[in-house]
Design a protein around this motif. Structure first.
Motif, mmCIF file in Angstrom:
data_model
loop_
_atom_site.group_PDB
_atom_site.id
_atom_site.type_symbol
_atom_site.label_atom_id
_atom_site.label_comp_id
_atom_site.label_asym_id
_atom_site.label_seq_id
_atom_site.Cartn_x
_atom_site.Cartn_y
_atom_site.Cartn_z
ATOM 1 N N ILE A 1 0.842 -1.192 0.000
ATOM 2 C CA ILE A 1 0.000 0.000 0.000
ATOM 3 C C ILE A 1 0.881 1.248 0.000
ATOM 4 O O ILE A 1 0.629 2.206 -0.734
ATOM 5 N N TYR B 1 4.073 1.286 -1.007
ATOM 6 C CA TYR B 1 4.788 1.288 -2.291
ATOM 7 C C TYR B 1 3.921 1.919 -3.371
ATOM 8 O O TYR B 1 4.392 2.711 -4.182
ATOM 9 N N ALA B 2 2.642 1.538 -3.368
ATOM 10 C CA ALA B 2 1.734 2.031 -4.408
ATOM 11 C C ALA B 2 1.680 3.554 -4.377
ATOM 12 O O ALA B 2 1.660 4.203 -5.417
ATOM 13 N N TYR B 3 1.663 4.125 -3.172
ATOM 14 C CA TYR B 3 1.576 5.585 -3.052
ATOM 15 C C TYR B 3 2.863 6.238 -3.534
ATOM 16 O O TYR B 3 2.834 7.257 -4.215
ATOM 17 N N ARG B 4 3.993 5.631 -3.207
ATOM 18 C CA ARG B 4 5.272 6.213 -3.633
ATOM 19 C C ARG B 4 5.440 6.120 -5.138
ATOM 20 O O ARG B 4 5.886 7.068 -5.782
ATOM 21 N N ILE B 5 5.072 4.969 -5.714
ATOM 22 C CA ILE B 5 5.202 4.814 -7.159
ATOM 23 C C ILE B 5 4.312 5.838 -7.861
ATOM 24 O O ILE B 5 4.637 6.346 -8.922
ATOM 25 N N GLY B 6 3.190 6.177 -7.205
ATOM 26 C CA GLY B 6 2.309 7.211 -7.744
ATOM 27 C C GLY B 6 2.949 8.588 -7.779
ATOM 28 O O GLY B 6 2.362 9.520 -8.322
ATOM 29 N N GLY B 7 4.126 8.741 -7.187
ATOM 30 C CA GLY B 7 4.841 10.000 -7.300
ATOM 31 C C GLY B 7 4.945 10.793 -6.013
ATOM 32 O O GLY B 7 5.233 11.987 -6.043
ATOM 33 N N HIS B 8 4.697 10.156 -4.866
ATOM 34 C CA HIS B 8 4.742 10.885 -3.606
ATOM 35 C C HIS B 8 6.020 10.566 -2.839
ATOM 36 O O HIS B 8 6.531 9.460 -2.926
ATOM 37 N N SER B 9 6.501 11.544 -2.072
ATOM 38 C CA SER B 9 7.723 11.347 -1.300
ATOM 39 C C SER B 9 7.451 10.410 -0.126
ATOM 40 O O SER B 9 6.300 10.131 0.205
#
Lengths: 372, 285
Positions: free
Chosen positions: B178, B180-188
């Motif tokens: 979960i 990882y998904a947010y980070r891959i989406g472009g978030h720090s």
């Protein structure tokens, strides 16, 4: 756009090597399917590309730029996870919107982007629901929408159809290729389902134990599998594998199947006298009348009608069991004695000890001296 | 739910009543005592029917304790304020330090991370009395004795390990995918911590904060030794009710009622977060 290149990537967990010196190139706009049993390292490979884990050795290039030490959020990738990995505290809309929010898009751009991708994936009516109120199929589409919404040049899809029911999987298998082609993105798609691999991949990389065993088009993987293992993984019903020992006579090289000499054409000189395995696809075998050239006597054991095709289990005089597949509605035998013949072109010869396929070309079989 | 017979329901009701009476009796008795004078409290046999008086509460709130020996000044309201201030500040500091630390321990396995986490937990192993003497000496040298800062610092021994270990477990329960998904989406990583990890571990953080608050509130020994009259919390301040003319049971009861009210209110308020935390587990994976 973005091509993807992995150079000599190694990943170890403690003493276990999960990816062993792996190199791979995916062309811009290509869909590459990573296929293999669980534990083959497919998911680890995707995570390395995504940047959430780091390789121990080697380089990862996206669009020609070295991304090995770049954090995940700067790689410009879209990824869908096998377990969906939706944010449970956000609505489907907010879930899908997160990649757009990261780009600091305006509210109207976010709204338009989310709604268009939701419409495409037919989940526009559930955007206000939280993940717990979604069905598995809707969760899967939401996860896919989240990966697609930012139009990333590189898409990583980790077995996205694994946890959805058979009907939806079939639908998505039909829809996905068009969806992916429309976007023009480079896609790396992980699956354990050979039909999915055949349907979606421009090329398929077959992995096991951290190594790519074969890389080729679906056609190549099916017609010319590198070894017995790959031949067994692709095809339903599975390929028939029979131990043979090729020999030579005046007319060339042949194998004996139930005392019928089946001549092979091709570069098999090295196989003479060695223990080999012949691979015969069930659809390459057919029922023939007694006395037809190359007819092999068998006994029918069981018959399974599978709607579009009928699979028959037969036993040869030497007691070996063989599967024969034929389209539904074509003549065959459902009990008693019968005869089968081997159709050329798709029969394969493997080395018994190593399991590697012998010969570089398609096998051509001569039926008792008949020219192929 | 299966069908239950009338008898079963009656028996269940009786059993529940017994349990509630057993656990609630002391609190109920204290509540009743707080409305009585010392004479009615000490009457034998004790009586359930009495004439309620608010004298105890007025004495506490006005700070004047009238006894047979004369009028005494009671700093109860001051003590209550000290308790509130010390507990709230200590828990706030612990949350500020403990939650990011818990996240680091949960998500990043660095060299010695387990050792550091365990060392922090081991603060809870040592009996308070064992560390009090050296601590008092050091605090006197450093000028921290009898200061709010010194007390809040010592209260970290109580709050920080508790928050760290409870919240760490909650962070570990969030599937890494979960985040990882947010980070891959472009978030720090910091945005991921704020927008994904914190809200998902929210019920756990609330529960840990509440527990830490109760522990800090109930602390007695540290405050007894390290704080003088004007910095004392209610736990220590209640000693003042043991006067030369006898123990003021009525005032003690009223003081207890007043001092459990904040924790009780907080627990009731936080209850819905705790329940939410339990139901959130259903959507994992």
């Amino acid at each position: 756009m973005a091509s993807l290149e992995l150079r000599n990537v190694v990943k170890r967990y403690k003493s276990q090597t999960v990816l062993d010196n792996l190199s791979l190139t995916v062309a811009d706009g290509e869909t590459l399917v990573l296929f293999g049993p669980s534990g083959a390292g497919k998911t680890v490979l995707l995570r390395l590309v995504a940047g959430v884990i780091d390789p121990d050795e080697g380089k990862i290039l996206i669009g020609g730029d070295d991304m090995t030490d770049v954090d995940a959020e700067f790689r410009g990738i879209g990824m869908a996870f096998q377990n969906f990995a939706l944010f449970p505290h956000m609505t489907a809309f907010d879930n899908i919107a997160t990649p757009l929010e990261a780009k600091r898009s305006s509210q109207s751009v976010i709204k338009a982007g989310v709604e268009s991708v939701a419409k495409l994936l037919k989940i526009a009516h559930v955007l206000s629901h939280k993940p717990r109120a979604l069905s598995n199929g809707q969760k899967q589409r939401t996860a896919l929408a989240r990966a697609l919404v930012g139009s990333p040049p590189l898409l990583l899809l980790d077995d996205p159809l694994r946890n959805v029911d058979a009907k939806l999987r079939f639908e998505m298998r039909l829809e996905l290729p068009r969806l992916l082609a429309d976007r023009g993105a480079t896609v790396v798609y992980v699956t354990q389902d050979y039909k999915e691999a055949m349907a979606l991949g421009d090329r398929i990389a077959v992995m096991s134990q951290g190594v790519i065993r074969q890389l080729g088009t679906p056609e190549q993987i099916y017609r010319e599998p590198a070894n017995i293992e790959i031949a067994r993984l692709f095809g339903d019903p599975t390929i028939n594998l029979l131990d043979v020992k090729p020999a030579r006579d005046t007319r060339g090289i042949y194998v004996g199947l139930s005392n019928v000499q089946v001549h092979l054409a091709g570069a098999y000189e090295t196989a003479v006298g060695r223990d080999c395995v012949i691979g015969l696809r069930p659809e390459a075998l057919s029922f023939v009348e007694e006395g037809a050239p190359g007819a092999i006597p068998v006994t029918v054991e069981a018959e399974t009608p599978l709607n579009e095709k009928i699979v028959t289990l037969v036993r040869t005089v030497r007691g070996r069991e063989v599967l024969v597949s034929r389209p539904a509605g074509t003549p065959g035998r459902s009990e008693g004695k019968a005869h089968i013949s081997v159709d050329g072109k798709s029969a394969l010869l493997f080395d018994h000890a190593s399991g590697e396929r012998i010969g570089s070309k398609n096998v051509v079989i001569l039926r008792n001296g008949e020219a192929a | 739910m299966e069908h239950t017979s009338l008898l079963e329901r009656i028996l269940r009701g009786v059993a529940l009543t017994l349990v509630v009476v057993f656990f609630m009796f002391p609190i109920a008795w204290i509540f009743m005592m707080s409305f009585q004078t010392n004479e009615t409290i000490l009457r034998i046999p004790p009586q359930l029917i009495f004439e309620p008086t608010l004298a105890n509460y007025t004495a506490l709130i006005t700070g004047k304790l009238v006894t047979a020996a004369g009028t005494l000044d009671i700093a109860f309201m001051r003590n209550l304020w000290n308790s509130v201030f010390l507990s709230v500040t200590s828990v706030a500091v612990s949350l500020l330090l403990g939650v990011p630390a818990a996240y680091a321990f949960a998500r990043h396995k660095f060299r010695g991370s387990e050792d550091i986490a365990f060392t922090l937990l081991s603060f809870k192993f040592a009996p308070a009395l064992l560390v009090l003497l050296p601590l008092t000496l050091y605090f006197q040298k450093l000028g921290l004795a009898n200061t709010y800062i010194g007390l809040i610092w010592v209260y970290q021994l109580i709050c920080l390990p508790l928050i760290l270990w409870i919240v760490r477990g909650y962070f570990e329960d969030i599937p890494a995918d979960i985040e990882y998904a947010y980070r891959i989406g472009g978030h720090s990583w910091f945005a991921t911590f704020r927008k994904i990890a914190l809200p998902l571990a929210g019920p756990g953080i609330a529960a840990a904060g509440l527990l830490a608050f109760i522990f800090a509130w109930n602390n007695f020994v540290f405050a007894l030794v390290l704080a003088s009259a004007d910095k004392q919390p209610v736990t220590v301040g209640a000693l003042a009710f043991i006067t030369s003319s006898g123990i003021q049971y009525g005032q003690i009861s009223a003081a207890i009622v007043l001092s459990i009210t904040p924790t009780l209110a907080l627990a009731l308020y936080a209850q819905r977060y705790l329940v939410e935390g339990l139901s959130l587990g259903a959507v994992k994976g």
